[in-house]
Design an enzyme around this catalytic site. Sequence first.
Site, PDB file in Angstrom:
ATOM      1  N   ASP A   1       0.857  -1.174   0.000  1.00 35.18           N
ATOM      2  CA  ASP A   1       0.000   0.000   0.000  1.00 35.18           C
ATOM      3  C   ASP A   1       0.902   1.235   0.000  1.00 35.18           C
ATOM      4  O   ASP A   1       2.111   1.145   0.262  1.00 35.18           O
ATOM      5  CB  ASP A   1      -0.899  -0.038   1.238  1.00 35.18           C
ATOM      6  CG  ASP A   1      -1.898   1.101   1.253  1.00 35.18           C
ATOM      7  OD1 ASP A   1      -2.381   1.481   0.173  1.00 35.18           O
ATOM      8  OD2 ASP A   1      -2.191   1.614   2.344  1.00 35.18           O
TER       9      ASP A   1
ATOM     10  N   ASP B   1      -0.402   5.069   0.947  1.00 32.23           N
ATOM     11  CA  ASP B   1      -0.754   6.001   2.017  1.00 32.23           C
ATOM     12  C   ASP B   1      -0.616   5.317   3.368  1.00 32.23           C
ATOM     13  O   ASP B   1      -1.265   4.303   3.623  1.00 32.23           O
ATOM     14  CB  ASP B   1      -2.196   6.505   1.847  1.00 32.23           C
ATOM     15  CG  ASP B   1      -2.391   7.264   0.550  1.00 32.23           C
ATOM     16  OD1 ASP B   1      -1.567   8.140   0.264  1.00 32.23           O
ATOM     17  OD2 ASP B   1      -3.361   6.970  -0.171  1.00 32.23           O
TER      18      ASP B   1
END
Length: 260
Positions: A13, A15
């Site tokens: 991922d 963020d």
Amino acid sequence: METLRSKKGFICDMDGVIYHGNKLLDGVKEFVEWLQREDKSFLFLTNASSRSPRELHEKLLRMGLDVGEEHFYTSALATAKFLQSQAPGCSAYVIGDHGLYNALYDAGITIDDVSPDYVVVGETTTYGYEHILRAMNLVNKGAKLIATNTDITGPIEGGIAPACRAFVAPIEATTGKQAYYVGKPNPLMMRTGLRILGVHSNEAVMIGDRMDTDVIAGIETGLDTVLVLSGVSTRETVDKFPYRPRLILNGVGDIPTLEK
């Protein structure tokens, strides 16, 4: 830790794992250098739909990290691919930023705010009453509701911000229709990530900061799972879920540096 380091493919991922807003997180440069040095296949797979892979490349470059465009895959691209496969040449009313619009255009999807086949919702900083009004009426007329991801909030510098599901909620509530969510934890996006990497699920790991999207996506797709505490979920959060990541780390910088 050695089991993790032996994996061929790394899906990460962004963020809360790689950055917060415009701030690169501690240890990220060392982690990426380790991936490159060890010749690992890696993909930054993000539920955020606002930016294109080129813009994500440029964003990281401004932070001092050079990662090629081929290493990014977004929920906007996944949504465009899904609609293209389901209804080639379809039309959509879109609530979102240019990353989502560009992905839809590239997939041959026409933008239509009068009688579209779909209403597509992603993140945007210009969300307002007019979006809700038009979207709910189009859905009530028969347009199918699609959302880029299930994130209700996302980490930013100094706090959190509303994300896709927060924007979809008023449309669902006013129409009684549930959106189809394309991004994590939908296995569609994860399987595409594995195909891009060219590895089998048992050769890959999912690294994320959210139990409700990243970790469950990894588990349901058969990947090894790592939760990092640099974003949304905390150690206390883990106890609230009926599933667990195999490893919990402070951040991705632990992967090349932490002892066994």
